[in-house]
Design a protein around this motif. Structure first.
Motif, mmCIF file in Angstrom:
data_model
loop_
_atom_site.group_PDB
_atom_site.id
_atom_site.type_symbol
_atom_site.label_atom_id
_atom_site.label_comp_id
_atom_site.label_asym_id
_atom_site.label_seq_id
_atom_site.Cartn_x
_atom_site.Cartn_y
_atom_site.Cartn_z
ATOM 1 N N CYS A 51 0.782 -1.391 -0.256
ATOM 2 C CA CYS A 51 -0.090 -0.151 0.266
ATOM 3 C C CYS A 51 0.546 0.894 0.183
ATOM 4 O O CYS A 51 1.966 1.152 0.530
ATOM 5 C CB CYS A 51 -1.020 -0.019 1.038
ATOM 6 S SG CYS A 51 -1.529 1.170 1.396
ATOM 7 N N CYS A 53 -0.090 4.327 0.505
ATOM 8 C CA CYS A 53 -0.727 5.392 1.471
ATOM 9 C C CYS A 53 0.212 6.062 2.445
ATOM 10 O O CYS A 53 1.477 6.141 2.528
ATOM 11 C CB CYS A 53 -1.919 4.983 2.224
ATOM 12 S SG CYS A 53 -1.113 4.827 3.886
ATOM 13 N N CYS A 58 2.088 1.057 8.038
ATOM 14 C CA CYS A 58 1.134 0.594 7.071
ATOM 15 C C CYS A 58 2.061 -0.232 6.923
ATOM 16 O O CYS A 58 2.905 -0.286 5.616
ATOM 17 C CB CYS A 58 0.196 1.115 6.170
ATOM 18 S SG CYS A 58 -0.968 0.377 5.368
ATOM 19 N N GLU A 60 0.077 -2.692 4.944
ATOM 20 C CA GLU A 60 -1.116 -3.558 4.076
ATOM 21 C C GLU A 60 -0.721 -3.985 2.860
ATOM 22 O O GLU A 60 0.101 -2.915 1.973
ATOM 23 C CB GLU A 60 -2.264 -2.194 3.940
ATOM 24 C CG GLU A 60 -3.490 -2.769 3.575
ATOM 25 C CD GLU A 60 -4.461 -3.604 4.507
ATOM 26 O OE1 GLU A 60 -5.196 -4.748 4.554
ATOM 27 O OE2 GLU A 60 -3.960 -2.985 5.605
ATOM 28 N N HIS A 87 -7.068 5.121 4.415
ATOM 29 C CA HIS A 87 -5.341 5.095 3.675
ATOM 30 C C HIS A 87 -5.183 6.247 2.977
ATOM 31 O O HIS A 87 -4.794 6.334 1.674
ATOM 32 C CB HIS A 87 -5.165 3.325 3.332
ATOM 33 C CG HIS A 87 -5.219 2.526 3.413
ATOM 34 N ND1 HIS A 87 -3.670 1.980 4.216
ATOM 35 C CD2 HIS A 87 -6.164 1.874 3.813
ATOM 36 C CE1 HIS A 87 -4.185 0.812 4.930
ATOM 37 N NE2 HIS A 87 -5.622 0.641 5.179
HETATM 38 ZN ZN ZN Z 1 -2.043 2.164 3.673
#
Ligand code: ZN
Length: 129
Positions: A51, A53, A58, A60, A87
Protein backbone atom coordinates in the motif's frame (compact mmCIF):
# COMPACT_ATOMS: atom_id res chain seq x y z
CA UNK A 1 12.60 37.63 0.59
CA UNK A 2 14.96 38.73 3.39
CA UNK A 3 15.36 35.32 4.96
CA UNK A 4 18.13 34.09 2.74
CA UNK A 5 16.19 31.30 1.13
CA UNK A 6 14.80 29.79 4.32
CA UNK A 7 11.26 28.60 3.67
CA UNK A 8 8.87 28.53 6.62
CA UNK A 9 6.42 25.66 6.27
CA UNK A 10 2.97 25.74 7.79
CA UNK A 11 1.66 22.68 9.65
CA UNK A 12 -0.29 21.46 6.68
CA UNK A 13 2.69 21.93 4.38
CA UNK A 14 4.83 19.92 6.76
CA UNK A 15 2.29 17.11 6.69
CA UNK A 16 2.31 17.31 2.92
CA UNK A 17 6.09 17.08 2.76
CA UNK A 18 6.16 14.14 5.18
CA UNK A 19 3.37 12.34 3.33
CA UNK A 20 5.08 12.86 -0.01
CA UNK A 21 8.36 11.44 1.29
CA UNK A 22 6.71 8.37 2.79
CA UNK A 23 4.71 7.66 -0.32
CA UNK A 24 7.69 8.09 -2.57
CA UNK A 25 9.57 5.55 -0.45
CA UNK A 26 6.77 3.01 -0.79
CA UNK A 27 6.73 3.68 -4.49
CA UNK A 28 10.41 2.80 -4.69
CA UNK A 29 9.64 -0.49 -2.94
CA UNK A 30 6.96 -1.14 -5.51
CA UNK A 31 9.37 -0.39 -8.32
CA UNK A 32 11.35 -3.39 -7.07
CA UNK A 33 8.14 -5.40 -6.64
CA UNK A 34 7.32 -4.58 -10.26
CA UNK A 35 10.52 -6.27 -11.37
CA UNK A 36 9.79 -9.35 -9.27
CA UNK A 37 6.16 -9.50 -10.33
CA UNK A 38 7.25 -9.24 -13.91
CA UNK A 39 9.30 -12.40 -13.51
CA UNK A 40 6.24 -14.28 -12.23
CA UNK A 41 3.53 -12.64 -14.31
CA UNK A 42 3.22 -15.72 -16.51
CA UNK A 43 1.99 -17.68 -13.50
CA UNK A 44 0.20 -15.05 -11.40
CA UNK A 45 -2.35 -12.68 -12.91
CA UNK A 46 -2.35 -10.54 -9.73
CA UNK A 47 0.73 -9.18 -8.03
CA UNK A 48 1.16 -8.43 -4.33
CA UNK A 49 2.01 -4.74 -3.89
CA UNK A 50 2.58 -2.64 -0.80
CA UNK A 51 0.00 0.00 0.00
CA UNK A 52 1.44 3.40 -1.00
CA UNK A 53 -0.51 5.47 1.55
CA UNK A 54 1.08 8.24 3.65
CA UNK A 55 1.14 6.14 6.85
CA UNK A 56 4.72 4.91 7.41
CA UNK A 57 3.39 2.12 9.71
CA UNK A 58 1.07 0.71 7.08
CA UNK A 59 1.93 -2.83 6.03
CA UNK A 60 -1.22 -3.46 4.02
CA UNK A 61 -0.89 -5.42 0.78
CA UNK A 62 -2.89 -4.69 -2.32
CA UNK A 63 -3.67 -7.01 -5.20
CA UNK A 64 -3.06 -5.20 -8.46
CA UNK A 65 -2.21 -6.54 -11.88
CA UNK A 66 0.99 -5.30 -13.42
CA UNK A 67 -1.01 -3.65 -16.16
CA UNK A 68 -3.16 -1.78 -13.64
CA UNK A 69 -0.09 -0.66 -11.72
CA UNK A 70 1.66 0.60 -14.83
CA UNK A 71 -1.44 2.59 -15.72
CA UNK A 72 -1.42 4.33 -12.33
CA UNK A 73 2.31 4.99 -12.61
CA UNK A 74 1.93 6.96 -15.82
CA UNK A 75 0.93 9.87 -13.55
CA UNK A 76 3.59 10.66 -10.90
CA UNK A 77 0.95 12.20 -8.60
CA UNK A 78 -1.03 8.96 -8.36
CA UNK A 79 -0.57 6.14 -5.86
CA UNK A 80 -2.13 2.72 -5.26
CA UNK A 81 -3.57 2.27 -1.76
CA UNK A 82 -5.63 -0.35 0.08
CA UNK A 83 -9.39 0.12 -0.52
CA UNK A 84 -10.40 1.92 2.71
CA UNK A 85 -10.70 5.50 3.98
CA UNK A 86 -7.95 4.80 6.53
CA UNK A 87 -5.40 4.87 3.69
CA UNK A 88 -6.46 8.26 2.33
CA UNK A 89 -5.36 11.60 3.83
CA UNK A 90 -8.11 13.85 2.58
CA UNK A 91 -6.29 17.13 3.06
CA UNK A 92 -3.44 16.21 0.72
CA UNK A 93 -5.04 13.83 -1.79
CA UNK A 94 -8.28 12.61 -3.27
CA UNK A 95 -9.50 9.25 -4.56
CA UNK A 96 -9.69 9.13 -8.36
CA UNK A 97 -10.47 5.44 -8.80
CA UNK A 98 -12.11 2.80 -6.58
CA UNK A 99 -12.10 -0.93 -7.25
CA UNK A 100 -12.78 -3.87 -4.94
CA UNK A 101 -9.06 -4.64 -4.66
CA UNK A 102 -7.47 -1.19 -4.52
CA UNK A 103 -8.06 2.56 -4.68
CA UNK A 104 -6.03 5.12 -6.60
CA UNK A 105 -5.31 8.46 -4.90
CA UNK A 106 -4.01 11.60 -6.53
CA UNK A 107 -1.89 14.06 -4.55
CA UNK A 108 -2.84 17.69 -4.78
CA UNK A 109 -0.94 20.95 -4.25
CA UNK A 110 2.53 20.87 -2.72
CA UNK A 111 2.42 17.10 -2.06
CA UNK A 112 1.66 16.50 -5.72
CA UNK A 113 4.56 18.67 -6.86
CA UNK A 114 6.93 16.92 -4.46
CA UNK A 115 5.93 13.39 -5.39
CA UNK A 116 6.29 14.28 -9.05
CA UNK A 117 9.84 15.50 -8.32
CA UNK A 118 10.79 12.43 -6.27
CA UNK A 119 9.45 10.06 -8.91
CA UNK A 120 12.24 7.47 -9.34
CA UNK A 121 11.48 7.27 -13.05
CA UNK A 122 12.09 11.00 -13.45
CA UNK A 123 15.28 11.35 -11.43
CA UNK A 124 17.22 12.56 -14.45
CA UNK A 125 14.81 15.43 -14.94
CA UNK A 126 14.66 16.43 -11.26
CA UNK A 127 18.44 16.54 -10.91
CA UNK A 128 18.66 19.80 -12.83
CA UNK A 129 15.70 21.46 -11.10
ZN1 ZN B 1 -1.95 2.01 3.67
Amino acid sequence: MEEGGVIELSDIEERQVRGARTQSLFREVNERVAEINHAFSDFLPLGDWVCECADPQCTERVQVTREEYEKVRTDPRRFVVAPADAHVVEEIEHVVDRTERYWVVEKSGLAGDLTAKIDPRRVGLAANA
